[in-house]
Motif scaffolding. Structure first.
Motif, PDB file in Angstrom:
ATOM      1  N   TYR A   1       0.839  -1.188   0.000  1.00  0.00           N
ATOM      2  CA  TYR A   1       0.000   0.000   0.000  1.00  0.00           C
ATOM      3  C   TYR A   1       0.883   1.250   0.000  1.00  0.00           C
ATOM      4  N   PRO A   2       0.360   2.358  -0.549  1.00  0.00           N
ATOM      5  CA  PRO A   2       1.168   3.593  -0.597  1.00  0.00           C
ATOM      6  C   PRO A   2       1.320   4.219   0.779  1.00  0.00           C
ATOM      7  N   ARG A   3       2.437   4.874   0.997  1.00  0.00           N
ATOM      8  CA  ARG A   3       2.696   5.598   2.248  1.00  0.00           C
ATOM      9  C   ARG A   3       3.260   6.975   1.889  1.00  0.00           C
ATOM     10  N   PRO A   4       2.505   8.020   2.100  1.00  0.00           N
ATOM     11  CA  PRO A   4       1.162   8.083   2.687  1.00  0.00           C
ATOM     12  C   PRO A   4       0.075   7.696   1.684  1.00  0.00           C
ATOM     13  N   ILE A   5      -1.116   7.452   2.208  1.00  0.00           N
ATOM     14  CA  ILE A   5      -2.271   7.180   1.364  1.00  0.00           C
ATOM     15  C   ILE A   5      -2.904   8.521   0.994  1.00  0.00           C
ATOM     16  N   MET A   6      -2.968   8.798  -0.295  1.00  0.00           N
ATOM     17  CA  MET A   6      -3.518  10.062  -0.773  1.00  0.00           C
ATOM     18  C   MET A   6      -4.900   9.816  -1.371  1.00  0.00           C
ATOM     19  N   ALA A   7      -5.783  10.802  -1.243  1.00  0.00           N
ATOM     20  CA  ALA A   7      -7.146  10.655  -1.750  1.00  0.00           C
ATOM     21  C   ALA A   7      -7.136  10.547  -3.271  1.00  0.00           C
ATOM     22  N   GLY A   8      -6.377  11.427  -3.933  1.00  0.00           N
ATOM     23  CA  GLY A   8      -6.297  11.376  -5.390  1.00  0.00           C
ATOM     24  C   GLY A   8      -7.678  11.428  -6.017  1.00  0.00           C
ATOM     25  N   ASP A   9      -7.959  10.482  -6.925  1.00  0.00           N
ATOM     26  CA  ASP A   9      -9.259  10.431  -7.581  1.00  0.00           C
ATOM     27  C   ASP A   9     -10.159   9.355  -6.969  1.00  0.00           C
ATOM     28  N   LYS A  10      -9.875   8.977  -5.714  1.00  0.00           N
ATOM     29  CA  LYS A  10     -10.659   7.916  -5.080  1.00  0.00           C
ATOM     30  C   LYS A  10     -12.030   8.390  -4.623  1.00  0.00           C
ATOM     31  N   LEU A  11     -12.198   9.702  -4.440  1.00  0.00           N
ATOM     32  CA  LEU A  11     -13.465  10.213  -3.933  1.00  0.00           C
ATOM     33  C   LEU A  11     -14.460  10.406  -5.073  1.00  0.00           C
ATOM     34  N   PRO A  12     -15.719  10.013  -4.857  1.00  0.00           N
ATOM     35  CA  PRO A  12     -16.746  10.260  -5.873  1.00  0.00           C
ATOM     36  C   PRO A  12     -17.013  11.753  -6.007  1.00  0.00           C
ATOM     37  N   PRO A  13     -17.630  12.182  -7.099  1.00  0.00           N
ATOM     38  CA  PRO A  13     -17.968  13.607  -7.250  1.00  0.00           C
ATOM     39  C   PRO A  13     -18.881  14.079  -6.123  1.00  0.00           C
ATOM     40  N   ALA A  14     -18.777  15.352  -5.791  1.00  0.00           N
ATOM     41  CA  ALA A  14     -19.553  15.904  -4.679  1.00  0.00           C
ATOM     42  C   ALA A  14     -21.055  15.758  -4.894  1.00  0.00           C
ATOM     43  N   ARG A  15     -21.499  15.788  -6.162  1.00  0.00           N
ATOM     44  CA  ARG A  15     -22.940  15.724  -6.428  1.00  0.00           C
ATOM     45  C   ARG A  15     -23.542  14.392  -5.994  1.00  0.00           C
ATOM     46  N   THR A  16     -22.707  13.340  -5.883  1.00  0.00           N
ATOM     47  CA  THR A  16     -23.224  12.029  -5.487  1.00  0.00           C
ATOM     48  C   THR A  16     -23.054  11.751  -3.997  1.00  0.00           C
ATOM     49  N   THR A  17     -22.350  12.629  -3.292  1.00  0.00           N
ATOM     50  CA  THR A  17     -22.119  12.401  -1.864  1.00  0.00           C
ATOM     51  C   THR A  17     -22.436  13.644  -1.039  1.00  0.00           C
ATOM     52  N   CYS A  18     -21.616  14.695  -1.186  1.00  0.00           N
ATOM     53  CA  CYS A  18     -21.782  15.903  -0.369  1.00  0.00           C
ATOM     54  C   CYS A  18     -23.189  16.484  -0.486  1.00  0.00           C
ATOM     55  N   LEU A  19     -23.706  16.522  -1.715  1.00  0.00           N
ATOM     56  CA  LEU A  19     -24.980  17.194  -1.946  1.00  0.00           C
ATOM     57  C   LEU A  19     -26.177  16.379  -1.458  1.00  0.00           C
ATOM     58  N   ASN A  20     -25.932  15.182  -0.938  1.00  0.00           N
ATOM     59  CA  ASN A  20     -27.016  14.445  -0.289  1.00  0.00           C
ATOM     60  C   ASN A  20     -27.407  15.103   1.027  1.00  0.00           C
ATOM     61  N   CYS A  21     -26.494  15.872   1.599  1.00  0.00           N
ATOM     62  CA  CYS A  21     -26.764  16.559   2.869  1.00  0.00           C
ATOM     63  C   CYS A  21     -26.701  18.077   2.735  1.00  0.00           C
ATOM     64  N   HIS A  22     -25.784  18.570   1.915  1.00  0.00           N
ATOM     65  CA  HIS A  22     -25.551  20.010   1.796  1.00  0.00           C
ATOM     66  C   HIS A  22     -26.255  20.575   0.574  1.00  0.00           C
ATOM     67  N   ASN A  23     -26.899  21.708   0.760  1.00  0.00           N
ATOM     68  CA  ASN A  23     -27.573  22.386  -0.351  1.00  0.00           C
ATOM     69  C   ASN A  23     -26.688  23.504  -0.880  1.00  0.00           C
ATOM     70  N   PRO A  24     -26.176  23.384  -2.101  1.00  0.00           N
ATOM     71  CA  PRO A  24     -25.262  24.404  -2.623  1.00  0.00           C
ATOM     72  C   PRO A  24     -25.941  25.747  -2.858  1.00  0.00           C
ATOM     73  N   ASP A  25     -27.269  25.750  -2.904  1.00  0.00           N
ATOM     74  CA  ASP A  25     -27.996  27.003  -3.128  1.00  0.00           C
ATOM     75  C   ASP A  25     -28.188  27.829  -1.853  1.00  0.00           C
ATOM     76  N   THR A  26     -27.829  27.257  -0.714  1.00  0.00           N
ATOM     77  CA  THR A  26     -28.046  27.971   0.551  1.00  0.00           C
ATOM     78  C   THR A  26     -27.275  29.287   0.577  1.00  0.00           C
TER      79      THR A  26
END
Length: 476
Positions: free
Chosen positions: A197-222
């Motif tokens: 495994y890499p040391r350190p472990i970097m997020a890189g492109d492992k995270l899904p787009p914000a629209r499929t995760t963050c925006l389930n809770c956060h409203n960007p229009d607020t």
């Protein structure tokens, strides 16, 4: 009819005759129970009802259960071979194998054994699988089962998202996100197993787009509007001189009249960029889609065209990239804790000595705790004996705080040190905003991406010892 009779006499009768032994019957029960559990999981996953999104489910349903299924088949074959060898050695192999007849007590006893054992094994395997899934859906599994995740697990506990399950942010909704998570989780398991495994472990492109995760809770229009930020700092002099910087951040958003403003408003359109490094700190090409549908390209000074690299669409994570796993700089961590009272600013040179101790290199967290504690005690005993004699409790508390600062930000085993994980909010400690707003990204027509400070914030005070504004606001 003849073929059916031949199959029955040549294969089925010998199979059931030799297979009527404890080893093969247990194997049949294990295989059947694993098969029923797997089929149930596949049905639930296909229908999309109640299936977990944990990336490590592959451990159970793609490794353990298929392993049990194959183990059962192996036991069946082993039992058959052993019984055949025994009967052949004792001359008990019949010339005509018994017919498959449920009226035969011995044959019926074997069937009953398989059915009962299958039911018991199904309950055991199913319950174990369910409890395993429930356990793997807890953040403690992601953070504590894998020692390589110690940095992320530690930072998670002091983040605003400490009550959010790991899977809510790391796995996109829908079947594609589900499948990707299973494949990636299983791959990560093998990487840990083989210490690859890499040391350190970097997020890189492992995270899904914000629209499929963050925006389930956060409203960007607020509409957030303006936000007051007070940053307290201490100097390296004997008195640990305290100063404050007060900024008014124009966070903005969409107001009641559907008008966009502030930082959020300026970045809600379609913006694409190309980064030339894995942590997206160097961004030489940017494209912004205008209101009329046209696009304006901005290039770093000296570039003649878009550099090679993957085009990415900007979203929340490009600025809020350490939302749940943020690591402080040594200065910020120490200033924050001193503002809260420990280390006490009454200890002479505590800021200077504290920084020196937490920035030193140590081979492990335990070594760091011991060295930081002994180093601070030695400093005050030798340089300020009166302080040591009169404020021992404060010195020891300061040492404990410094050790905690180190152990929540630095992980020698994983090569995580100060600055390993840049935070893109702001621009004081890392490039952050200046990755694009540096005044050197120019369009063909001569326009540049603004680097006007007032576009994002106004500095109300800068490093003032006793800002009058804080008194007026009732914050002192």
């Amino acid at each position: 009819m003849a073929e059916s009779r031949g199959l029955r006499e040549t294969w089925l009768r010998p199979f059931f005759f030799y297979g009527n032994n404890p080893t093969s019957l247990i194997g049949g029960a294990v295989t059947s129970a694993a098969a029923f559990t797997l089929i149930g999981y596949w049905v639930v996953s296909f229908l999309g009802h109640g299936g977990s999104s944990n990336p490590y489910l592959g451990i159970i349903f793609y490794l353990l259960l298929p392993g049990l299924f194959i183990l059962g088949l192996v036991l069946i074959a082993v039992g058959i071979l052993l019984r055949r060898r025994h009967l052949k050695a004792t001359g008990q192999i019949p010339s005509i194998f018994p017919d498959i007849d449920l009226r035969d007590p011995r044959f019926r006893h074997g069937i009953d054994f398989v059915l009962i054992a299958t039911f018991i094994n199904f309950v055991i395997v199913g319950t174990a699988s369910y409890r395993g899934v429930a356990y793997m859906d807890k953040p403690s599994f992601c953070g504590q089962s894998c020692h390589v995740m110690a940095p992320e697990w530690t930072a998670y506990h002091v983040s605003p998202h400490s009550g959010v399950a790991c899977t809510d942010c790391h796995i996109a909704a829908g079947i594609p996100g589900f499948v990707h998570a299973k494949v990636n989780g299983t791959k990560q398991l093998f990487m840990v197993m083989f210490h690859d495994y890499p040391r350190p472990i970097m997020a890189g492109d492992k995270l899904p787009p914000a629209r499929t995760t963050c925006l389930n809770c956060h409203n960007p229009d607020t509409y957030i509007g303006d936000k007051l930020v007070v940053k307290t700092s201490y100097a390296d002099d004997e008195k640990n001189s305290k100063t404050s910087t007060i900024a008014l951040l124009h966070v903005g958003g969409r107001d009641a009249f559907s008008r966009w403003s502030g930082i959020h408003g300026a970045h809600m359109g379609k913006i694409e960029y190309i980064a030339t490094d894995s942590t997206n700190q160097t961004i030489p090409w940017i494209s912004k889609t205008n209101d009329n549908g046209s696009a304006t390209e901005f290039l770093s000074a000296g570039l003649k065209g878009p550099p090679a690299g993957q085009k990415r669409t900007m979203d929340c994570l490009d600025c809020h990239n350490r939302a749940a796993h943020s690591f402080d700089t040594a200065e910020d961590a120490l200033n924050t804790d001193m503002a809260l009272g420990s280390p006490s600013a009454s200890l002479p040179f505590i800021h200077k000595e504290g920084l020196a101790l937490v920035k030193a290199k140590y081979t492990s967290e335990d070594v760091a705790r011991t060295a930081i504690t002994s180093g601070l005690v030695t400093f005050y005993r030798s340089q300020f004996p009166a302080i040591w004699n009169g404020q021992q409790a404060q010195v020891k508390q300061a040492a404990e705080t410094l050790a905690t600062i180190y152990n929540t930000n630095i992980f020698p085993l994983m090569n995580v040190t100060w600055g390993t994980h840049p935070n893109n909010l702001g621009h004081n400690d890392y490039p952050g905003c200046f990755r694009c707003h540096d005044g050197n990204h120019n369009a063909t027509g001569g326009a540049s991406i603004t680097n006007d400070c007032s576009a994002c914030h106004n500095l109300l005070t800068t490093d003032e010892p006793n800002p009058k504004l804080l008194t007026e606001l009732g914050m002192r």
